[in-house]
Design an enzyme around this catalytic site. Structure first.
Site, PDB file in Angstrom:
ATOM      1  N   PHE A 116      16.199   6.455  -4.234  1.00 12.22           N
ATOM      2  CA  PHE A 116      15.675   5.204  -4.805  1.00 12.22           C
ATOM      3  C   PHE A 116      16.701   4.505  -5.680  1.00 12.22           C
ATOM      4  O   PHE A 116      16.348   3.831  -6.646  1.00 12.22           O
ATOM      5  CB  PHE A 116      14.372   5.456  -5.571  1.00 12.22           C
ATOM      6  CG  PHE A 116      13.326   6.139  -4.732  1.00 12.22           C
ATOM      7  CD1 PHE A 116      12.728   5.454  -3.684  1.00 12.22           C
ATOM      8  CD2 PHE A 116      12.975   7.458  -4.951  1.00 12.22           C
ATOM      9  CE1 PHE A 116      11.797   6.088  -2.873  1.00 12.22           C
ATOM     10  CE2 PHE A 116      12.047   8.089  -4.142  1.00 12.22           C
ATOM     11  CZ  PHE A 116      11.450   7.407  -3.107  1.00 12.22           C
ATOM     12  N   ILE A 163      18.730   9.091   3.618  1.00 10.97           N
ATOM     13  CA  ILE A 163      18.044   9.594   2.420  1.00 10.97           C
ATOM     14  C   ILE A 163      16.543   9.736   2.682  1.00 10.97           C
ATOM     15  O   ILE A 163      15.738   9.720   1.754  1.00 10.97           O
ATOM     16  CB  ILE A 163      18.319   8.691   1.198  1.00 10.97           C
ATOM     17  CG1 ILE A 163      17.916   7.238   1.476  1.00 10.97           C
ATOM     18  CG2 ILE A 163      19.785   8.749   0.819  1.00 10.97           C
ATOM     19  CD1 ILE A 163      18.025   6.333   0.245  1.00 10.97           C
ATOM     20  N   THR A 186      15.138   7.782   5.136  1.00 11.18           N
ATOM     21  CA  THR A 186      14.702   6.495   5.664  1.00 11.18           C
ATOM     22  C   THR A 186      14.600   6.459   7.179  1.00 11.18           C
ATOM     23  O   THR A 186      13.943   5.595   7.733  1.00 11.18           O
ATOM     24  CB  THR A 186      15.720   5.414   5.274  1.00 11.18           C
ATOM     25  OG1 THR A 186      17.003   5.839   5.754  1.00 11.18           O
ATOM     26  CG2 THR A 186      15.787   5.231   3.773  1.00 11.18           C
ATOM     27  N   ASN A 210      13.664   0.353  14.428  1.00  6.78           N
ATOM     28  CA  ASN A 210      12.716   1.412  14.756  1.00  6.78           C
ATOM     29  C   ASN A 210      11.405   1.152  14.006  1.00  6.78           C
ATOM     30  O   ASN A 210      11.313   1.386  12.804  1.00  6.78           O
ATOM     31  CB  ASN A 210      13.298   2.780  14.347  1.00  6.78           C
ATOM     32  CG  ASN A 210      12.396   3.935  14.746  1.00  6.78           C
ATOM     33  OD1 ASN A 210      11.286   3.737  15.257  1.00  6.78           O
ATOM     34  ND2 ASN A 210      12.864   5.143  14.513  1.00  6.78           N
ATOM     35  N   PRO A 211      10.392   0.648  14.715  1.00  6.82           N
ATOM     36  CA  PRO A 211       9.146   0.269  14.037  1.00  6.82           C
ATOM     37  C   PRO A 211       8.527   1.413  13.230  1.00  6.82           C
ATOM     38  O   PRO A 211       7.921   1.170  12.191  1.00  6.82           O
ATOM     39  CB  PRO A 211       8.221  -0.140  15.193  1.00  6.82           C
ATOM     40  CG  PRO A 211       9.141  -0.513  16.305  1.00  6.82           C
ATOM     41  CD  PRO A 211      10.362   0.342  16.154  1.00  6.82           C
ATOM     42  N   GLU A 234      13.968  -2.330   0.478  1.00  9.81           N
ATOM     43  CA  GLU A 234      13.564  -2.764  -0.856  1.00  9.81           C
ATOM     44  C   GLU A 234      12.535  -3.891  -0.876  1.00  9.81           C
ATOM     45  O   GLU A 234      11.737  -3.994  -1.800  1.00  9.81           O
ATOM     46  CB  GLU A 234      14.818  -3.141  -1.654  1.00  9.81           C
ATOM     47  CG  GLU A 234      15.526  -1.877  -2.080  1.00  9.81           C
ATOM     48  CD  GLU A 234      17.003  -2.029  -2.357  1.00  9.81           C
ATOM     49  OE1 GLU A 234      17.380  -1.910  -3.517  1.00  9.81           O
ATOM     50  OE2 GLU A 234      17.781  -2.236  -1.404  1.00  9.81           O
TER      51      GLU A 234
END
Ligand SMILES: Cc1cc2nc3c(=O)[nH]c(=O)nc-3n(C[C@H](O)[C@H](O)[C@H](O)COP(=O)(O)OP(=O)(O)OC[C@H]3O[C@@H](n4cnc5c(N)ncnc54)[C@H](O)[C@@H]3O)c2cc1C
Lengths: 329, 698
Positions: B232, B458, B460, B585-586, B659
């Site tokens: 984060f 990370i 994601t 990538n949905p 973000e």
């Protein structure tokens, strides 16, 4: 973390004896509070006496209509027990409102009652706390005390008792069965926890080394109409900001019997005797419930950041009782 | 690029390893002869260490050594003050890591840490941010390099002349990054070479910093970050853990593992600064804004300056001829604040998007309509054209999906039993940038391909996204492609941060793959056994990008209920629509967006670092007392995106969406609470005690 020894006694006598021999020993139940505090250095036992294998894990209906709950019964099992759900919904609700599923699967009845305060300053060895280190002062008195006591606190300590289960047990007039080196005795639940006074480090009336073996619920048919309302900062997995356990027995509109206890307002689960007295024998209305709460809270002394708890507890008292009154219709 | 893998939902490549527990994180690599370190935090706020007595710690069985400023290996000065650890006796904030115990077991290290006796000379400290703090100053620039103040036209005169004026101040508390995996490192020195398994958002930067600190060539440092359990922003730059572990490993001559505790994540790793934000909006009666001003105050430490770019969001979001933004900072005796998901945009949008709601109420118009009326045609800040700007599309599509039409503007009028019901909306935007990266692509004789780039996943789904992009760029099915990331020995790439990861890395991957295809096109005969490799770097291309306003946009909608007796706020539903370029990538895109919105709910309702000025630190420093939004708080959450083809971005056409999800969310919630109750809480989090004191509650 301090190095510790671990023992798993075969019976209650051996457990009590082990604690009697070692002033730095502690009972270990689910460990969900004790182990955390050990990691934080707040508690530093040199011996853990694991009580979870003792034969104290039964929930037994009693001949008088009451219920006996073994000390090591897990919170989840107790909440799911059919007799608890039917006869003491306030208890099941209090349990289910607490912690998370994972914690409840580990946490035991006795461990829950003897869990320590969640006051920030108690849990941090870098800060002053008379409960953790007598004589060091109370940093919470003029510190971050939004979650702390409004009733019965002392200059030495403004902590609250964090348990939800304990609030329900206070309302139900439970009795705690205790084994001590020289025998067993019964302690009325409302006498188990102490006011902080000059000695906040003494949290209960139990003698050192006492083992809780069971909690007895007296028969209370009125408790079939009972509830537990918990106010919290998020939907789950949060300690109470304030809570109310309530049992209401109406004869027509008239209050025949009522049991009220408050959580997160004092050093011990707070049985609201004044409020009960203001309700008993009178015709129930929401206004009366509010007046009863006012009677109880008249002696409240809010700290810097928790004045809101007074109207909050009042509002929740009215709601809990009104819901029960309406549910009888 | 041939149409193919990109745009189709795909589970994470390493998903199975992660859920079965076989994926290894920084301190989980099996190692012989490993030792364990435990960091010791300073118990003073400001001052100097006058004495350290390690003997009681050394007496704990298993403890090998205690490192402190008196005996730790020396580090090069001038790299970054935050990382100059155990080098001098100065204490800048409570909790600063001032000693390190190394032991044969983690338990012994922890116990030893309790017994390091440290004495301090202390000085008076200041740890609370106030709007009139005597230390307020104007920083030279704000993160990551924006001008501190901007002005356009004549704000004061236009605001004075405006028919409708909103002049309000919002406050946000300290928010603490709490990745599941703490900052953690395993460090080993072998013949002057430093090998690190480290949890970070970009190991190229860690490699560079450690090489400088230890004054060794970059090639002598290798940083492996195969799996990272979140960051984060807090792992976007090397932090204390990796430096301490490397120091300790050098000192004891054995591998060292160090993981910070949850408590130690509240401070030493950075956090989102508290902010005090005054927003002024002046408009005509129809809500057409003439004047916007956003003045932001935040804090930094005495160690390093970090200036949150809180008001930058306001520079480009809505049109108005007269505008001003300012940033002021105070150096407090606190840990240095740092990046936390959408630094700047996130707290700034909370203020501006709340103020927009207040303006809509003041004008008596629908808050979506207000935003549409103030839609700019070019970037109001720089005058550049937008590469694409689909805020209005997000708002209108969101309104349709959410059921916004016919919303009653009046606050405090909807009841569902004991609950007051309200809805709120906010706009959001986040810059779409890219950093230079390098990648290689290799073709093997068996028809397989290997793509290498030091990207970082990370959590994601970056690894999977790059794999899909590479397959399409090579024009082959993904199954024939191998992707390797998370190792500083790979071609260097920027951090996973600023929503730039996929944009930056895919750019280099696409270029490497395209060049490889070209090369193979000219190639005849079989490939050599080691394959044919091409390398690509995007440094020149990124530098040559035309100046343009490139942003992702979004619109968040929330419906809340507020208990009329207790003031408890719960979120019935949350819905966001986003315009973020192409979605690779949905599956993982949706996770990022709902994750961001969840964190926004957390910001609005739950999180708050509670500082005790006397001790100079946050007293709620674990996840039992620092509440974050849990599953039970997220009853219904939906994320959608509008189709967006933007040719002015990068070869993969992505804007990044790590973000944008959080940016407008807190304002949407705050606006919904106001709609439900009539009460505008202007200091987050919106806790029940801030509501039940007000006239709308009994
Ligand atoms: C994150 C978190 C959130 C929580 N939220 C809530 C909440 O909302 N509401 C709530 O009520 N609780 C909550 N809890 C607390 C939880 O309910 C207690 O930790 C748990 O009930 C303790 O039971 P245990 O069996 O694990 O006790 P342990 O941790 O094993 O022991 C606790 C104490 O009891 C003593 N002890 C245990 N058994 C006996 C015995 N038979 N006789 C004498 N002494 C004994 C131990 O020595 C120790 O001092 C939460 C806990 C956590 C970690």
């Amino acid at each position: 973390m301090r190095e510790f020894r671990y023992r798993r006694p075969a019976d209650v006598d051996e457990a009590v004896a082990l604690l009697g021999e070692d002033p730095e020993a502690a009972y270990l139940a689910g460990g969900t509070n004790l182990v955390d505090l050990m990691k934080l250095g707040v508690q530093r036992p040199d011996l853990l006496v694991d009580v979870t294998r003792l034969p104290l894990d039964a929930v037994e209906p009693l001949p008088d209509g009451g219920l006996r709950v073994g000390a090591t019964v897990r919170n989840s099992d107790l909440a799911a027990h059919p007799v608890v759900r039917r006869d003491y919904p306030v208890l099941a609700r209090a349990l289910l409102a607490a912690a998370s599923g994972q914690v409840r699967n580990m946490a035991t009845t006795a461990g829950n009652l003897l869990q320590r305060t969640r006051c920030y300053y108690f849990q941090d060895t870098g800060k002053a706390c008379n409960k953790r280190e007598p004589g060091s002062g109370c940093a919470a008195r003029h510190g971050q005390n939004r979650d702390l006591a409004i009733l019965d606190w002392s200059e030495q300590c403004v902590a609250t008792h964090p348990s939800d289960l304990a609030v329900a047990l206070a309302a139900l007039d439970a009795v705690v069965e205790v084994a001590e080196p020289d025998g067993t005795r019964d302690v009325p639940f409302v006498k188990l926890h102490r006011s902080p006074g000059e000695h906040p480090e003494r949290e209960t009336t139990l003698r050192r080394g006492a083992l809780i073996t069971a909690v007895r619920l007296p028969p209370l048919p009125a408790a079939r109409r009972s509830t537990y309302l918990k106010v919290r900062d998020r939907a789950s997995f949060a300690f109470a900001v304030g809570s109310v356990a309530a049992v209401l027995d109406l004869d027509g509109d008239v209050v025949r019997d009522v049991r009220l206890a408050y959580g997160a307002v004092a050093h011990r689960p707070w049985r609201a005797y004044q409020a009960e007295a203001a309700l008993r024998g009178r015709q129930f209305t929401p206004e009366l419930a509010g007046q009863a709460a006012d009677a109880e809270l008249a002696v409240a002394r809010p700290l810097t950041h928790n004045g809101f708890k007074v109207p909050l507890i009042r509002a929740v008292t009215v709601r809990a009782l009104t819901e029960l009154a309406e549910s009888r219709a | 690029m041939s149409a193919g893998a990109v745009g189709r939902a795909h589970p994470r490549l390493e998903g199975r390893e992660k859920v079965t527990g076989t994926a290894r994180y920084a301190v989980e690599y099996p190692l012989d002869d490993v030792t364990y370190a435990w960091a010791v935090p300073a118990a003073a706020v400001r001052g100097r260490i006058t004495r350290i007595d390690p003997d009681p710690a050394l007496a704990v069985p298993g403890v090998l050594t205690v490192l402190h400023h008196g005996n730790a290996p020396r580090l090069a000065a001038g790299v970054e003050a935050e990382l100059h650890l155990l080098q001098d006796p100065v204490v800048h904030y409570r909790g600063q890591l001032v000693a390190l115990v190394v032991a044969e077991s983690i338990e012994a290290a922890r116990e030893g840490a309790r017994h390091v006796l440290i004495e301090y000379d202390t000085e008076p400290h200041s740890t609370v941010l106030t709007a009139d703090h005597p230390g307020l100053y104007r920083p030279e620039k704000v993160n990551p390099g924006y001008p501190t103040d901007t002005t356009e036209g004549n704000f004061d005169a236009a605001f004075e002349a405006a028919e409708v004026r909103v002049d309000v101040t919002y406050r946000t508390p300290a928010y603490h990054n709490n990745p599941m995996e703490p900052h953690a490192t395993t460090a080993q020195w072998r013949d002057g070479q430093l090998l690190l398994h480290d949890s970070n958002q970009g190991s190229t930067a860690v490699q560079a910093a450690l090489a400088e600190l230890f004054e060794i060539p970059r090639e002598s440092v290798r940083v492996i970050s195969e799996h990272v359990g979140g960051g984060f922003g807090s792992k976007g730059y090397p932090k204390a853990a990796v430096v301490l572990a490397a120091l300790a490993a050098r000192q004891v001559g054995r591998p060292v593992r160090l993981a910070l505790t949850r408590q130690q994540l509240f401070g030493p790793i950075g956090y989102r600064t508290p902010t005090i934000q005054r927003v002024r909006l002046g408009s005509d009666a129809d809500g057409r804004i003439a004047a916007i001003c956003h003045d932001a105050i935040s804090q930094t430490s005495t160690l390093t300056e970090f200036a949150e770019q809180t008001a930058v969001y306001t520079r480009s979001m809505y049109a108005a001829p007269h505008r001003r933004t300012t940033h002021r900072l105070v150096r407090l005796d606190v840990p240095t604040p740092f990046w936390m998901r959408a630094p700047g945009e996130c707290p700034g949008a909370y203020a501006l998007e709340s103020a927009m709601d207040e303006l809509a109420a003041a004008c008596g118009i629908d808050p979506i309509e207000l935003r549409i009326r103030n839609e700019p045609t070019v970037d109001p800040d720089q005058g550049h054209p937008f590469s694409s700007r689909n805020l209005v599309a997000c708002l209108t599509e969101g309104a349709r999906r959410f059921g916004w039409a016919d919303r009653d503007l009046r606050p405090g009028t909807r009841r569902d039993g004991r609950w007051l019901i309200g809805t709120g909306v906010a706009g959001s935007s986040y810059p779409a940038r890219a950093r230079a990266s390098a990648a290689t692509a290799t073709a093997f004789p068996d028809g397989g391909y290997l793509v290498r780039i030091n990207a970082t996943d990370i959590g994601t789904g970056a690894r999977t996204a790059l794999w899909l992009v590479a397959a399409d760029a090579l024009g082959v099915p993904p199954e024939r492609v191998d992707i390797r990331i998370g190792d500083s020995d790979l071609p260097p790439a920027g951090v996973a941060g600023g929503s730039m990861g996929t944009a930056s890395w895919s750019w280099a991957v696409v270029r490497a793959c395209q060049e490889l295809r070209d090369r193979l096109g000219h190639h005849s005969g079989t490939l050599p056994p080691e394959g044919t490799t091409v390398a690509a770097s995007t440094a020149d291309e990124v530098r040559a990008q035309q100046p343009m306003a490139r942003y992702a946009y979004g619109a968040q909608f929330a419906e809340v209920r507020v208990d009329v007796d207790t003031g408890e706020v719960r979120v019935n539903r949350m819905l966001g629509v986003f315009a973020a370029g192409r979605v690779v990538n949905p599956t993982t895109a949706r996770s990022q967006l709902i994750g961001g919105m969840t964190m926004g709910i957390s910001m609005a309702l739950h999180e708050e670092g509670l500082l005790d000025e006397r001790y100079g630190d946050w007293v709620n420093h674990d996840l039992a007392t620092y509440h974050i939004t849990g599953c039970a708080d997220v009853e219904q959450i939906e994320a959608y995106w509008v189709d967006e083809e933007d040719p002015d971005l990068n070869p993969a056409g992505v804007k990044g969406l790590g973000e944008i999800g959080i940016v407008g969310t807190a304002a949407a919630i705050a606006n919904a609470v106001r709609h439900a109750t009539g009460v505008r809480v202007r200091d987050l989090p919106i806790r029940l005690d801030k509501l039940i004191g007000t006239s709308s509650f009994t």
